[in-house]
Motif scaffolding. Structure first.
Motif, PDB file in Angstrom:
ATOM      1  N   ARG A 119      51.348  32.308  43.949  1.00 27.02           N
ATOM      2  CA  ARG A 119      50.056  31.794  44.375  1.00 27.02           C
ATOM      3  C   ARG A 119      50.089  30.277  44.529  1.00 27.02           C
ATOM      4  O   ARG A 119      49.518  29.721  45.458  1.00 27.02           O
ATOM      5  CB  ARG A 119      48.985  32.199  43.368  1.00 27.02           C
ATOM      6  N   ILE A 156      39.128  45.806  45.851  1.00 24.91           N
ATOM      7  CA  ILE A 156      38.957  44.388  46.188  1.00 24.91           C
ATOM      8  C   ILE A 156      39.029  43.538  44.922  1.00 24.91           C
ATOM      9  O   ILE A 156      39.638  42.461  44.917  1.00 24.91           O
ATOM     10  CB  ILE A 156      37.624  44.166  46.924  1.00 24.91           C
ATOM     11  N   GLU A 157      38.429  44.035  43.840  1.00 22.83           N
ATOM     12  CA  GLU A 157      38.498  43.291  42.575  1.00 22.83           C
ATOM     13  C   GLU A 157      39.941  43.143  42.106  1.00 22.83           C
ATOM     14  O   GLU A 157      40.352  42.066  41.656  1.00 22.83           O
ATOM     15  CB  GLU A 157      37.670  44.008  41.505  1.00 22.83           C
ATOM     16  N   GLN A 211      41.774  40.629  44.321  1.00 23.81           N
ATOM     17  CA  GLN A 211      41.387  39.249  44.004  1.00 23.81           C
ATOM     18  C   GLN A 211      42.074  38.761  42.737  1.00 23.81           C
ATOM     19  O   GLN A 211      42.457  37.589  42.641  1.00 23.81           O
ATOM     20  CB  GLN A 211      39.867  39.152  43.878  1.00 23.81           C
ATOM     21  N   GLN A 212      42.249  39.644  41.775  1.00 23.93           N
ATOM     22  CA  GLN A 212      42.957  39.274  40.556  1.00 23.93           C
ATOM     23  C   GLN A 212      44.441  38.999  40.839  1.00 23.93           C
ATOM     24  O   GLN A 212      45.026  38.066  40.289  1.00 23.93           O
ATOM     25  CB  GLN A 212      42.818  40.382  39.502  1.00 23.93           C
ATOM     26  N   ALA A 217      45.661  37.898  43.654  1.00 23.95           N
ATOM     27  CA  ALA A 217      45.705  36.615  44.353  1.00 23.95           C
ATOM     28  C   ALA A 217      45.480  35.446  43.401  1.00 23.95           C
ATOM     29  O   ALA A 217      45.948  34.332  43.649  1.00 23.95           O
ATOM     30  CB  ALA A 217      44.665  36.587  45.472  1.00 23.95           C
ATOM     31  N   ALA A 218      44.784  35.688  42.303  1.00 29.46           N
ATOM     32  CA  ALA A 218      44.529  34.646  41.309  1.00 29.46           C
ATOM     33  C   ALA A 218      45.710  34.453  40.370  1.00 29.46           C
ATOM     34  O   ALA A 218      45.681  33.595  39.493  1.00 29.46           O
ATOM     35  CB  ALA A 218      43.274  34.978  40.506  1.00 29.46           C
ATOM     36  N   ALA A 241      45.090  38.657  50.923  1.00 32.26           N
ATOM     37  CA  ALA A 241      43.867  38.201  50.262  1.00 32.26           C
ATOM     38  C   ALA A 241      43.459  36.817  50.758  1.00 32.26           C
ATOM     39  O   ALA A 241      42.281  36.557  51.004  1.00 32.26           O
ATOM     40  CB  ALA A 241      44.066  38.181  48.745  1.00 32.26           C
ATOM     41  N   LEU A 246      39.228  37.088  51.188  1.00 33.22           N
ATOM     42  CA  LEU A 246      38.828  37.725  49.938  1.00 33.22           C
ATOM     43  C   LEU A 246      39.181  36.885  48.721  1.00 33.22           C
ATOM     44  O   LEU A 246      38.675  37.128  47.622  1.00 33.22           O
ATOM     45  CB  LEU A 246      39.496  39.102  49.818  1.00 33.22           C
ATOM     46  N   ALA A 247      40.070  35.909  48.903  1.00 39.25           N
ATOM     47  CA  ALA A 247      40.448  35.023  47.811  1.00 39.25           C
ATOM     48  C   ALA A 247      40.526  33.598  48.344  1.00 39.25           C
ATOM     49  O   ALA A 247      40.859  33.375  49.516  1.00 39.25           O
ATOM     50  CB  ALA A 247      41.782  35.442  47.206  1.00 39.25           C
ATOM     51  N   ASP A 248      40.223  32.657  47.488  1.00 38.63           N
ATOM     52  CA  ASP A 248      40.244  31.250  47.864  1.00 38.63           C
ATOM     53  C   ASP A 248      41.583  30.638  47.453  1.00 38.63           C
ATOM     54  O   ASP A 248      41.873  30.530  46.254  1.00 38.63           O
ATOM     55  CB  ASP A 248      39.107  30.517  47.148  1.00 38.63           C
ATOM     56  N   SER A 301      43.270  28.762  39.062  1.00 34.09           N
ATOM     57  CA  SER A 301      43.345  30.042  38.331  1.00 34.09           C
ATOM     58  C   SER A 301      42.892  29.837  36.891  1.00 34.09           C
ATOM     59  O   SER A 301      42.778  28.717  36.411  1.00 34.09           O
ATOM     60  CB  SER A 301      44.778  30.557  38.355  1.00 34.09           C
TER      61      SER A 301
END
Length: 222
Positions: free
Chosen positions: A131, A161-162, A165-166, A168-169, A210, A215-217, A222
């Protein structure tokens, strides 16, 4: 025995990698090349489990070599070797189908672990490291500030999606399990469904999706 191929234009680098890898009981170097074209030619006739692929090589760079191996369906997983000043090439290689990346100044144990992880089809390095690299380069790439793949996003459930996102984090499976209050086996099931629905090869592909889909920034901490 996991077989490894070395693609790097510096003989000293290849020699150092060979000595490190062949000191391990479960790893073996089966070939090497000083440019991408030679690597593709050799791996086409005799695939290895993992290829350590340098980005900047003469005749054919690591990005094009990776693309040709993946397009030809060669059963070799690509581990990109990089430095931070070549991030834009790394992103292109990941998009071309590489399984992940490793910084050239990584510790010996990190290199060996990465090779074994790639051979198993797991995450190449810690997801947070993946990441950090992608966050570093995404701002300079065209089109990444706009949401892409809306049709694929529609295929995902809210729970998937949750989980995405995790990932991607930079969360590991155990961290996702704790944060989303689900069994680790359930996390793995969701990841398997994400890989299938999004047509991604591995966890790196999920991170890329993502970011690209919005869906993720990529700039969030993090």
């Amino acid at each position: 025995m996991t077989t490894v191929f070395l693609a790097d234009d510096q003989g000293l680098v290849r020699g150092g990698f060979r000595m490190l890898i062949e000191a391990e009981d479960d790893l073996s170097v089966v070939g090497e090349a000083a440019d991408g074209a030679a690597a593709v030619k050799q791996l086409t006739s005799q695939p290895a489990d993992v290829v350590l692929m340098d980005i900047r090589m003469p005749i054919m760079d690591g990005v094009e070599a990776t693309r040709r191996l993946v397009t030809a369906g060669i059963a070799t997983r690509v581990l990109i070797l990089t430095t931070f000043d070549l991030d834009e090439y790394v992103f292109a290689a990941l998009k071309a189908g590489a399984s992940g990346f490793l910084l050239k100044d990584a510790r010996p144990e990190e290199l060996l672990s990465a090779i074994r992880n790639v051979a198993r089809g797991d995450a190449v390095v810690a997801p947070s490291a993946t990441r950090r690299l992608l966050s570093h380069v995404v701002r300079s790439l065209p089109g990444t500030d706009q949401e892409q793949h809306p049709e694929k996003v529609d295929l995902l459930t809210a729970r998937e999606i949750e989980v995405l996102q995790q990932i991607a984090a930079g969360a590991t499976n155990s961290e996702i399990s704790a944060r989303l209050y689900m069994a680790e086996g359930t996390v793995k099931t969701h990841i398997g469904r994400l890989l299938a629905k999004l047509d991604c090869r591995d966890r790196v592909g999920l991170v890329l999706f993502a970011f690209e889909s919005g869906l993720a920034d990529p700039y969030a901490r993090s």
